[in-house]
Design an enzyme around this catalytic site. Sequence first.
Site, short mmCIF file in Angstrom:
data_model
loop_
_atom_site.label_atom_id
_atom_site.label_comp_id
_atom_site.label_asym_id
_atom_site.label_seq_id
_atom_site.Cartn_x
_atom_site.Cartn_y
_atom_site.Cartn_z
N ASN A 1 5.55 1.21 -5.45
CA ASN A 1 4.43 1.53 -4.33
C ASN A 1 3.54 0.31 -4.42
OD1 ASN A 1 2.05 2.39 -3.19
ND2 ASN A 1 1.74 3.95 -4.49
N TRP A 2 3.51 -0.49 -3.47
CA TRP A 2 2.78 -1.70 -3.49
C TRP A 2 1.31 -1.65 -3.23
CZ3 TRP A 2 6.46 -5.41 -0.20
CH2 TRP A 2 7.68 -5.49 -0.83
N GLY B 1 1.31 -1.33 -10.13
CA GLY B 1 1.60 -2.83 -10.30
C GLY B 1 2.54 -3.46 -10.74
N HIS C 1 -0.60 10.93 -2.76
CA HIS C 1 -0.99 10.06 -3.84
C HIS C 1 -2.40 10.26 -4.45
CE1 HIS C 1 -1.52 6.38 -6.31
NE2 HIS C 1 -0.39 6.44 -6.24
#
Length: 251
Positions: free
Chosen positions: A9-10, A233, A94
């Site tokens: 998940n960027w 991250g 999220h």
Amino acid sequence: MRQPLVVGNWKMNGTRESVRELLDDILAGLPERGVEVGVCPPYVFIPQAAAQLAGSSVLLGAQNVADQDQGACTGEVSAAMLKEFGCALAIVGHSERRLLYGETDALVAARYQKAIEHGLCPILCVGETLEQRETGQTFQVVAQQLDAVLGRAGIDSLTRAVIAYEPVWAIGTGRTATPEQAQEVHDYIRQRLAAQDKDVAAQVRILYGGSVNAENASGLFAMPDIDGGLIGGASLKAEVFLAIVQAARKC
Ligand code: 13P
């Protein structure tokens, strides 16, 4: 059995150039089998990422999906649009969406439902805050988040979805849940689902997310109910992400 899955998940990171380099490096180091891999770039990079990933096994995903099909929903992107641009996955619920942007359980359930209707695999995120954990509400919070979605979309929808347990206190903090802490909640989730349907509960993948890195990944993935990870991250550096992918493969 459940195939491990590791998804990056960027979040809101990247440039055209960094996305190209990151995907190049991921593609170059990808194991051939034993683990599924996905990436969720910011929306604007999805066409670029789709072109680069064409012909590879890497699944492309979005970080959210609209709760409506079309129309006056400024700022939203529909499931059909995401499908048209090559997405297979969409994160929903999220904690950053829930806490920073006020998304309720009902809205998350509506987003999940749209993903399912359009054949996108939702990655449903659930998890408690530190205060909720410290006051003994972890199971209750997770149950409520799950029930809101299953009440709307039904237990069978989980044959086409993935769950991610992401304790809020472990996200971006460097403070990972221990393998035992995570396993306890994953086991709780699976048991709660099994009360409705044993087969669905046995086959649904439950990922862990929250400060996963190359050092702690194998311990987490060795747990019986942890089927991979949703990586923040650490997914922005190809070599670290690939080390996490390898750790999932070994189990
Ligand atoms: P970090 O891995 O940066 O803690 O983020 C986890 C996460 O929120 C993935 O969705």
